[in-house]
Design a protein around this motif. Structure first.
Motif, PDB file in Angstrom:
ATOM      1  N   SER A  10     -52.483  55.116  11.168  1.00 22.73           N
ATOM      2  CA  SER A  10     -53.346  55.089  10.001  1.00 22.73           C
ATOM      3  C   SER A  10     -54.677  55.779  10.268  1.00 22.73           C
ATOM      4  N   ASP A  11     -55.097  56.543   9.285  1.00 23.82           N
ATOM      5  CA  ASP A  11     -56.445  57.102   9.267  1.00 23.82           C
ATOM      6  C   ASP A  11     -57.429  55.942   9.063  1.00 23.82           C
ATOM      7  N   PHE A  12     -58.708  56.202   9.221  1.00 31.05           N
ATOM      8  CA  PHE A  12     -59.691  55.130   9.046  1.00 31.05           C
ATOM      9  C   PHE A  12     -60.548  55.309   7.791  1.00 31.05           C
ATOM     10  N   ASP A  13     -61.362  56.389   7.764  1.00 27.97           N
ATOM     11  CA  ASP A  13     -62.328  56.544   6.666  1.00 27.97           C
ATOM     12  C   ASP A  13     -61.635  56.853   5.348  1.00 27.97           C
ATOM     13  N   GLY A  14     -61.929  56.062   4.336  1.00 29.45           N
ATOM     14  CA  GLY A  14     -61.317  56.285   3.025  1.00 29.45           C
ATOM     15  C   GLY A  14     -59.878  55.797   2.962  1.00 29.45           C
ATOM     16  N   GLN A  19     -64.396  53.202   1.045  1.00 29.98           N
ATOM     17  CA  GLN A  19     -65.120  54.445   0.772  1.00 29.98           C
ATOM     18  C   GLN A  19     -65.122  55.317   2.022  1.00 29.98           C
ATOM     19  N   GLU A  20     -65.457  56.580   1.816  1.00 30.02           N
ATOM     20  CA  GLU A  20     -65.587  57.531   2.918  1.00 30.02           C
ATOM     21  C   GLU A  20     -66.872  57.252   3.685  1.00 30.02           C
ATOM     22  N   SER A  21     -66.824  56.396   4.695  1.00 28.74           N
ATOM     23  CA  SER A  21     -68.063  56.039   5.378  1.00 28.74           C
ATOM     24  C   SER A  21     -68.558  57.140   6.312  1.00 28.74           C
ATOM     25  N   GLY A 166     -52.862  57.935   5.010  1.00 30.32           N
ATOM     26  CA  GLY A 166     -54.061  58.764   5.047  1.00 30.32           C
ATOM     27  C   GLY A 166     -54.627  59.027   3.669  1.00 30.32           C
ATOM     28  N   ASP A 167     -55.738  59.749   3.653  1.00 32.73           N
ATOM     29  CA  ASP A 167     -56.381  60.023   2.363  1.00 32.73           C
ATOM     30  C   ASP A 167     -56.975  61.421   2.249  1.00 32.73           C
ATOM     31  N   SER A 168     -57.008  62.192   3.342  1.00 33.38           N
ATOM     32  CA  SER A 168     -57.768  63.438   3.207  1.00 33.38           C
ATOM     33  C   SER A 168     -57.290  64.526   4.158  1.00 33.38           C
TER      34      SER A 168
HETATM   35 MG   LIG Z   1     -59.932  59.694   5.779  1.00 31.36          MG
END
Ligand SMILES: [Mg+2]
Length: 217
Positions: A10-14, A19-21, A166-168
């Motif tokens: 897993s990705d972390f930010d977002g 939110q995208e910290s 993920g998200d990005s």
């Molecule tokens: Mg991300």
């Protein structure tokens, strides 16, 4: 049929955070450079490897405690802790691979860190006047090559079926290389453009439900 060894990457930010910290902290502490460079990373005309380094290394080390404090207050996406329990009960490792900084992940997770199998990402050296970025996972255009992390994990942990969340943009390369992907936001858009199938999610309850119904069958 033998047991299928699954592991979640897993990705972390977002992704774990609501939110995208990481982007936010860059915008606060390197506002000029962020305005100039972040759009170029999103449209893929500047590599993350170059862009994130330029941004972070423009920040004075004295700001580091404030940066940690800022990221540590980021809310997590709903259902995360329950999803960790769900995976623990089934003996499925949950591995965080961040395109950002591992210390930021630890500061945000707090006591939940103990329940994560491993955290991979880049690190910051705060000993000099400005931050210095270090990553064991640089490859090609990536500051943290998520495929390289997967390859390395596979040397010590049997993984037949990696499940990607993920998200990005930092998740794109790994998502293109793996059969099971949960995506939202920009990552979903990039995968749509490339005609790749994925499960859409907005929270970890949705991920857990699909996991139960489709991935554990
Ligand atoms: Mg991300």
């Amino acid at each position: 049929m033998g047991r299928v060894n699954r592991a979640v990457f897993s990705d972390f930010d977002g992704t774990i955070t609501a939110q995208e910290s990481f982007v936010r902290v860059l915008e606060i502490f390197a506002p000029e450079e962020s305005r100039r460079l972040i759009p170029r990373m999103y449209d893929l005309s500047l590599s993350l490897r170059e862009g994130v380094r330029l941004l972070l290394e423009s920040i004075e080390s004295r700001h580091y405690p404030e940066m940690l404090d800022s990221v540590s207050r980021t809310p997590l996406r709903p259902g995360f802790e329950e999803f960790l329990s769900f995976l623990e009960d089934r003996g499925i490792p949950f591995i965080i691979v961040t395109g950002g900084i591992t210390a930021f992940v630890r500061a945000t997770l707090g006591p939940l860190e103990k329940r994560v199998h491993a955290i991979f990402g880049a690190d910051l050296d705060t000993g000099g006047p400005t931050l210095k970025l270090h990553s064991d996972w640089e490859a090609g255009t990536e500051l943290v090559s998520k495929p390289l992390v997967l390859e390395t994990v596979r040397k010590v942990l049997p993984v037949d079926l990696p499940v990607i969340i993920g998200d990005s943009v930092t998740d794109l390369e790994l998502s293109m290389a793996c059969p099971v992907v949960f995506a939202r936001d920009r990552l979903a858009g990039y995968l749509d453009q490339r005609g790749r199938m994925y499960y859409h999610y907005e929270d970890f309850m949705e991920i857990q439900k699909i996991f139960q119904e489709k991935i554990l069958r």
